[in-house]
Design an enzyme around this catalytic site. Structure first.
Site, mmCIF file in Angstrom:
data_model
loop_
_atom_site.group_PDB
_atom_site.id
_atom_site.type_symbol
_atom_site.label_atom_id
_atom_site.label_comp_id
_atom_site.label_asym_id
_atom_site.label_seq_id
_atom_site.Cartn_x
_atom_site.Cartn_y
_atom_site.Cartn_z
ATOM 1 N N ALA A 86 -11.731 -6.614 -21.867
ATOM 2 C CA ALA A 86 -12.024 -6.740 -20.837
ATOM 3 C C ALA A 86 -11.794 -7.912 -20.747
ATOM 4 N N ALA A 87 -11.690 -9.523 -20.010
ATOM 5 C CA ALA A 87 -11.314 -10.070 -19.985
ATOM 6 C C ALA A 87 -9.757 -10.934 -18.753
ATOM 7 N N GLU A 88 -10.192 -12.141 -18.634
ATOM 8 C CA GLU A 88 -9.381 -12.765 -17.801
ATOM 9 C C GLU A 88 -8.643 -13.536 -18.471
ATOM 10 N N THR A 104 -16.866 -13.498 -15.974
ATOM 11 C CA THR A 104 -15.755 -12.293 -17.119
ATOM 12 C C THR A 104 -16.184 -12.556 -18.381
ATOM 13 N N THR A 129 -9.489 -14.021 -29.432
ATOM 14 C CA THR A 129 -7.872 -14.617 -29.702
ATOM 15 C C THR A 129 -8.354 -15.769 -30.519
ATOM 16 N N ASP A 130 -6.712 -16.360 -30.628
ATOM 17 C CA ASP A 130 -6.748 -17.114 -31.953
ATOM 18 C C ASP A 130 -7.005 -18.747 -31.274
ATOM 19 N N GLU A 131 -6.344 -18.535 -29.694
ATOM 20 C CA GLU A 131 -6.392 -19.857 -29.104
ATOM 21 C C GLU A 131 -7.759 -20.694 -29.208
ATOM 22 N N TYR A 155 -9.548 -21.250 -20.508
ATOM 23 C CA TYR A 155 -9.719 -19.709 -21.217
ATOM 24 C C TYR A 155 -9.896 -19.718 -21.929
ATOM 25 N N LYS A 159 -13.569 -18.123 -23.467
ATOM 26 C CA LYS A 159 -12.879 -16.938 -25.250
ATOM 27 C C LYS A 159 -14.241 -17.803 -26.572
ATOM 28 N N LYS A 194 3.142 -13.550 -18.575
ATOM 29 C CA LYS A 194 2.706 -13.756 -19.302
ATOM 30 C C LYS A 194 4.750 -13.913 -19.630
ATOM 31 N N PRO A 210 11.594 -20.110 -15.752
ATOM 32 C CA PRO A 210 11.070 -20.888 -16.092
ATOM 33 C C PRO A 210 10.381 -20.933 -17.553
HETATM 34 P P1 NAD Z 1 -4.778 -8.306 -19.813
HETATM 35 O O1 NAD Z 1 -5.034 -9.390 -18.711
HETATM 36 O O2 NAD Z 1 -4.040 -7.373 -19.564
HETATM 37 O O3 NAD Z 1 -6.209 -7.111 -19.538
HETATM 38 C C1 NAD Z 1 -7.376 -7.748 -18.726
HETATM 39 C C2 NAD Z 1 -8.119 -6.021 -18.446
HETATM 40 O O4 NAD Z 1 -9.297 -6.315 -18.469
HETATM 41 C C3 NAD Z 1 -7.754 -5.544 -17.532
HETATM 42 O O5 NAD Z 1 -7.135 -4.055 -17.219
HETATM 43 C C4 NAD Z 1 -8.423 -6.352 -16.445
HETATM 44 O O6 NAD Z 1 -8.427 -5.235 -14.898
HETATM 45 C C5 NAD Z 1 -10.165 -6.286 -16.951
HETATM 46 N N1 NAD Z 1 -10.942 -6.780 -16.173
HETATM 47 C C6 NAD Z 1 -10.864 -7.875 -15.547
HETATM 48 N N2 NAD Z 1 -11.720 -8.589 -15.607
HETATM 49 C C7 NAD Z 1 -12.932 -7.232 -16.085
HETATM 50 C C8 NAD Z 1 -14.256 -7.031 -15.403
HETATM 51 N N3 NAD Z 1 -15.059 -8.374 -15.151
HETATM 52 N N4 NAD Z 1 -14.920 -6.048 -16.381
HETATM 53 C C9 NAD Z 1 -13.727 -4.939 -16.042
HETATM 54 N N5 NAD Z 1 -12.598 -5.574 -16.139
HETATM 55 C C10 NAD Z 1 -11.901 -6.225 -16.465
HETATM 56 O O7 NAD Z 1 -5.232 -8.816 -20.929
HETATM 57 P P2 NAD Z 1 -4.904 -8.320 -22.524
HETATM 58 O O8 NAD Z 1 -3.406 -9.400 -22.509
HETATM 59 O O9 NAD Z 1 -4.711 -7.153 -22.681
HETATM 60 O O10 NAD Z 1 -5.448 -9.130 -23.195
HETATM 61 C C11 NAD Z 1 -7.434 -7.895 -23.661
HETATM 62 C C12 NAD Z 1 -7.825 -8.801 -24.564
HETATM 63 O O11 NAD Z 1 -7.449 -9.768 -25.606
HETATM 64 C C13 NAD Z 1 -8.947 -9.928 -23.684
HETATM 65 O O12 NAD Z 1 -9.731 -10.113 -24.286
HETATM 66 C C14 NAD Z 1 -7.751 -10.867 -24.538
HETATM 67 O O13 NAD Z 1 -8.544 -12.572 -24.460
HETATM 68 C C15 NAD Z 1 -7.627 -10.594 -26.276
HETATM 69 N N6 NAD Z 1 -6.198 -10.963 -27.060
HETATM 70 C C16 NAD Z 1 -4.567 -11.345 -25.717
HETATM 71 C C17 NAD Z 1 -3.903 -11.682 -26.385
HETATM 72 C C18 NAD Z 1 -2.439 -11.414 -25.891
HETATM 73 O O14 NAD Z 1 -1.297 -11.903 -26.015
HETATM 74 N N7 NAD Z 1 -2.533 -11.024 -24.203
HETATM 75 C C19 NAD Z 1 -4.045 -12.130 -27.963
HETATM 76 C C20 NAD Z 1 -5.294 -12.028 -28.300
HETATM 77 C C21 NAD Z 1 -6.228 -11.890 -27.963
HETATM 78 O O1 DAU Z 2 -2.645 -16.596 -28.060
HETATM 79 C C1 DAU Z 2 -3.279 -15.983 -27.718
HETATM 80 C C2 DAU Z 2 -3.059 -15.806 -26.239
HETATM 81 O O2 DAU Z 2 -1.979 -15.794 -26.053
HETATM 82 C C3 DAU Z 2 -4.108 -14.662 -25.422
HETATM 83 O O3 DAU Z 2 -5.065 -15.033 -26.029
HETATM 84 C C4 DAU Z 2 -3.605 -15.025 -24.623
HETATM 85 O O4 DAU Z 2 -4.590 -13.673 -23.526
HETATM 86 C C5 DAU Z 2 -2.089 -14.946 -23.643
HETATM 87 O O5 DAU Z 2 -1.969 -14.783 -22.463
HETATM 88 C C6 DAU Z 2 -1.461 -15.626 -24.828
HETATM 89 O O6 DAU Z 2 -1.397 -17.045 -24.382
HETATM 90 P P1 DAU Z 2 -0.224 -18.520 -24.227
HETATM 91 O O7 DAU Z 2 -0.783 -19.303 -23.502
HETATM 92 O O8 DAU Z 2 0.274 -19.186 -25.705
HETATM 93 O O9 DAU Z 2 0.870 -17.127 -23.379
HETATM 94 P P2 DAU Z 2 1.660 -17.396 -22.216
HETATM 95 O O10 DAU Z 2 2.991 -15.763 -22.482
HETATM 96 O O11 DAU Z 2 0.841 -17.821 -20.389
HETATM 97 O O12 DAU Z 2 2.486 -18.194 -22.662
HETATM 98 C C7 DAU Z 2 3.343 -18.713 -24.147
HETATM 99 C C8 DAU Z 2 4.414 -19.693 -24.301
HETATM 100 O O13 DAU Z 2 5.171 -19.899 -23.423
HETATM 101 C C9 DAU Z 2 3.142 -21.575 -23.549
HETATM 102 O O14 DAU Z 2 3.685 -22.218 -24.699
HETATM 103 C C10 DAU Z 2 3.523 -21.509 -22.243
HETATM 104 C C11 DAU Z 2 5.213 -20.661 -22.236
HETATM 105 N N1 DAU Z 2 5.374 -20.197 -21.310
HETATM 106 C C12 DAU Z 2 5.235 -20.146 -20.160
HETATM 107 C C13 DAU Z 2 5.255 -19.390 -19.132
HETATM 108 C C14 DAU Z 2 4.458 -18.198 -18.882
HETATM 109 C C15 DAU Z 2 6.697 -20.371 -20.869
HETATM 110 O O15 DAU Z 2 6.935 -22.051 -21.172
HETATM 111 N N2 DAU Z 2 7.262 -20.689 -19.272
HETATM 112 C C16 DAU Z 2 6.271 -20.010 -18.771
HETATM 113 O O16 DAU Z 2 6.758 -19.035 -17.235
#
Ligand code: NAD
Ligand code: DAU
Length: 349
Positions: A86-88, A104, A129-131, A155, A159, A194, A210
């Site tokens: 769970a995360a924003e 959160t 996350t790697d971020e 963000y 984390k 995303k 975009p």
């Molecule tokens: P997501 O935004 O798709 O899903 C997040 C989920 O958490 C949702 O179901 C939301 O309802 C729930 N949530 C948010 N706030 C909450 C709260 N206060 N209590 C309970 N539930 C809550 O996110 P995701 O992309 O599936 O990422 C999941 C995890 O993996 C996160 O911790 C994120 O930091 C990590 N992560 C994501 C990526 C990526 O590329 N998406 C990469 C590395 C790590």
């Molecule tokens: O590296 C792991 C992370 O990857 C996770 O921890 C985050 O939860 C996840 O959202 C993601 O973060 P990024 O910021 O890298 O992902 P995003 O998809 O938002 O953007 C990917 C790249 O694309 C980034 O360089 C910004 C760019 N971008 C993104 C959007 C949404 C664009 O150029 N245009 C766009 O409209």
């Protein structure tokens, strides 16, 4: 095993629930999710009911930052493990407003840790996350688990704070914790805010694509199934107090990712629109995942090209899923399931 997953209605969490239902048939899974805008019960609609009927799956709507709700769930629950997805999660939203991220990602993690500790949950896995490592120049070595944390967005700062807390609970309280740090995921059920799902959906629906800045920022892309297998390996074989990086060995410039998507969907480059850059935009991420390979016997299995082609096909074949997200209809499912599954109540009860 009886495990509690938080955020299991989101993108990665719901893919993880699917993986467990398929590959750990004897486990009992509790999915705890607040159903924010990113939580979509339709992500698990095709598997939840049958799993629930077999007593293998329960959904509970709860906020991880609500201490009473979390403690109530964990006390007496006799959980073997808690995995916190769970995360924003969206960087752009954290730039507009960081308060929900602090609540959160930081306070929620602290409440989960304290509640898990007092309830005697045997293992706690933090999905990070790697971020948290910040960003890299073009010639820098990839992030390893010993790279100092230097988060650059609100963000990633939240984390990183959560990672520090989790590791401090191991150091101070000898709690059995594992932290995973993964690069950019893509695959089915990713919310179309995303990069990859946004570009696919915009390409299909005739909208502009975009690209921030000149599209030269680099990300390492990993298929969500590979990430989920990594989290499972960390849960089952990770050393207490250890951090594991996961990556896809697929560094790509954003512009190249967008070009690959438009090639797959069959639209022209004129649809790309270069827009104002994201403030503080991290230049490059790259991952050294040799520790996961050596200690967890984990490697990414999907090539970016075939994984992206499968993902484009999934969005083409599952138009209803994302159309309902775009027009807001998916919130009806969220409200319906929320009215069934409040803290402590099984969904459908
Ligand atoms: P997501 O935004 O798709 O899903 C997040 C989920 O958490 C949702 O179901 C939301 O309802 C729930 N949530 C948010 N706030 C909450 C709260 N206060 N209590 C309970 N539930 C809550 O996110 P995701 O992309 O599936 O990422 C999941 C995890 O993996 C996160 O911790 C994120 O930091 C990590 N992560 C994501 C990526 C990526 O590329 N998406 C990469 C590395 C790590
Ligand atoms: O590296 C792991 C992370 O990857 C996770 O921890 C985050 O939860 C996840 O959202 C993601 O973060 P990024 O910021 O890298 O992902 P995003 O998809 O938002 O953007 C990917 C790249 O694309 C980034 O360089 C910004 C760019 N971008 C993104 C959007 C949404 C664009 O150029 N245009 C766009 O409209």
């Amino acid at each position: 095993m009886k495990i509690l997953i938080t955020g299991g209605m989101g993108f990665i969490g719901s893919n993880f629930v699917r993986l467990l239902l398929a590959e750990r048939p004897e486990w009992e899974i509790w999915n705890v999710d607040a159903l924010t805008y990113a939580g979509n019960p339709e992500n698990l609609a095709d598997v939840a009911e049958a799993a629930e009927a077999r007593g293998r799956y329960r959904f509970v709507r709860a906020d991880i930052a609500d201490e009473a709700a979390v403690q109530g769930l964990l006390d007496g629950g006799d959980f073997d493990a808690l995995i916190n997805f769970a995360a924003e999660s969206h960087v752009d939203r954290s730039i507009l407003s960081s308060a929900p991220f602090v609540r959160t990602n930081v306070v929620g993690t602290q409440i989960l840790l304290d509640s898990a500790r007092s309830a005697g949950v045997k293992r706690y896995v933090q999905v990070s996350t790697d971020e948290v490592y910040g960003d890299l120049g073009p010639d820098d070595a990839p992030f390893s688990e010993t790279t100092p944390l230097a988060p650059s967005s609100p963000y990633s700062a939240t984390k990183a704070a959560a990672d520090h807390l989790v590791l401090a609970y191991h150091h101070t309280h000898r709690m059995d914790v594992v932290v995973t740090r993964c690069s950019n995921n893509y695959g089915p059920y990713q919310f179309p805010e995303k990069l990859i799902p946004l570009m696919i959906v915009n390409a299909i629906t005739g909208k502009r694509l975009p690209v921030y800045g000149r599209g030269e920022n680099v990300r390492d892309w990993i298929h969500v199934e590979d990430h989920c297998r990594g989290v499972l390996a960390a849960l089952e074989r990770g050393e207490p107090g250890e951090v594991y990086n996961f990556g896809g060995a697929s560094e790509r410039r954003n512009l190249d990712v967008v070009r690959a998507i438009i090639g797959s969907v069959g639209v022209g480059e004129e649809r790309i629109e270069y827009v104002t850059d994201r403030p503080g935009h991290d230049r490059r991420y790259a991952i050294d995942f040799r520790r996961a390979e050596a200690e967890l016997d984990w490697l990414p299995t999907r090539s970016f090209e075939s994984g992206l082609a499968d993902t484009v096909r999934w969005y083409l074949e599952n138009r209803e899923w994302w159309a309902r997200v775009q027009d807001g209809a998916y919130r009806q499912s969220a409200e319906m399931i929320a009215s069934w599954g409040s803290a402590g109540e099984p969904a459908g009860a």
